[in-house]
Design a protein around this motif. Structure first.
Motif, short mmCIF file in Angstrom:
data_model
loop_
_atom_site.label_atom_id
_atom_site.label_comp_id
_atom_site.label_asym_id
_atom_site.label_seq_id
_atom_site.Cartn_x
_atom_site.Cartn_y
_atom_site.Cartn_z
N GLU A 93 0.83 -1.21 0.00
CA GLU A 93 0.00 0.00 0.00
C GLU A 93 0.86 1.26 0.00
N ARG A 94 0.33 2.31 -0.58
CA ARG A 94 0.90 3.65 -0.43
C ARG A 94 -0.13 4.50 0.28
N VAL A 95 0.22 4.94 1.47
CA VAL A 95 -0.74 5.62 2.35
C VAL A 95 -0.19 6.99 2.74
N ALA A 96 -1.02 8.01 2.68
CA ALA A 96 -0.64 9.35 3.12
C ALA A 96 -1.13 9.57 4.55
N LEU A 97 -0.25 10.12 5.37
CA LEU A 97 -0.61 10.51 6.73
C LEU A 97 -0.72 12.03 6.76
N LEU A 98 -1.94 12.52 6.93
CA LEU A 98 -2.23 13.94 6.89
C LEU A 98 -2.59 14.42 8.29
N GLY A 99 -2.50 15.72 8.48
CA GLY A 99 -2.90 16.28 9.76
C GLY A 99 -2.26 17.63 9.99
N PRO A 100 -2.87 18.44 10.86
CA PRO A 100 -2.31 19.78 11.14
C PRO A 100 -1.03 19.67 11.95
#
Length: 266
Positions: free
Chosen positions: A44-51
């Motif tokens: 998998e290629r997963v993005a971890l987003l967040g402020p």
């Protein structure tokens, strides 16, 4: 022999990363993670987003044992992250820093890429094979004998990726991979990352880059995972993004399911 084969098969069936009920407070009492749960399957290629301040860096530092959980566990390809497993865990989890100059410190590209596997005991022809193969994968083999500080920023970032690939990791963790790249370098890195046969976790504020590279995204906010789903759906949810201080660039719209975005159009 049969037991060894069975053990390898069992490991291969494990996800690349499993995090369960992970909580952590810094020594000053600041609680950074409040019970993070996530699973990333192989490939998998997963993005971890967040402020900013969401706990993303704290989470990443748990993946290879830089930090130790106050509660919960982290498992990499079936191997729990513990003091007695750190050597193997750090081989399996390859961290690519935001600034490649934090990762490149040897006189030549060859020596930088060889540094990690050599410290793991790899020698001779196998070490040379790993170095050359890693540089081929990022399109930097021609620079093998050049000093890293003679390379452009984008080239140094690709060499930094190669230093990690030479360790033959289970999962590649990239911190803001698109930052400070010109459009051509950004496109070249995207093409490289799409072609890698490893699991990728990409920590980024660059939402269009997340859309381009990762079918799945997570939002970490306030120390917990608040969203987990297809990147396109998450980025199309304006209320969700606003609630967690995430914004798409001005004028950027999330394409519909049948539209392929050209993120490098001029």
């Amino acid at each position: 022999m049969e037991d060894a084969v069975a053990d390898r098969d069992a490991t291969a069936a494990e996800p690349s990363l499993r995090v369960r009920d992970l909580a952590y407070a810094y020594p000053d009492g600041t609680q950074a993670l409040f019970g993070v749960n996530l699973t990333i399957e192989r490939g998998e290629r997963v993005a971890l987003l967040g402020p900013n301040g969401a706990g993303k860096t704290t989470l990443v530092m748990h993946l290879n044992g830089i930090l130790t959980p106050g509660h919960g566990e982290v498992v990499v390809a079936g191997l729990p992250v513990r003091k007695d497993t750190l050597r193997e865990v750090r081989r399996r989890v390859g961290l690519v820093f935001q600034d490649p100059d934090d990762q490149l410190f040897m006189p030549t590209v060859r020596e930088d890429v060889a540094f990690g596997p050599a410290n793991m005991g790899v020698r001779g022809e196998e070490l040379e094979r790993r170095v050359r193969h890693a540089l081929e994968r990022v399109g930097m083999l021609d620079a093998i004998d050049r000093p890293p500080h003679h390379l452009s920023f984008g080239q140094r970032r690709r060499v930094a990726v190669a230093t990690v690939l030479a360790m033959e990791p289970e999962i590649l963790v990239l911190d803001e991979p698109s930052s400070n790249l010109d459009p051509a370098s950004r496109r070249e890195l995207a093409e490289i990352l799409r072609g890698l046969d490893v699991t990728v976790l990409m920590v980024t504020h660059d939402l269009p880059y997340a859309l381009e590279l990762c079918e799945r995204s997570l939002i970490l906010s306030g120390g917990v995972i608040v969203a987990d789903g297809p990147t396109r759906e998450i980025l199309a949810d304006a209320e969700l993004l606003a609630a967690h201080r995430l914004e798409l660039p001005f004028g950027f719209t999330v394409p519909g399911p049948t539209t392929v975005p050209d993120l490098h159009a001029r």
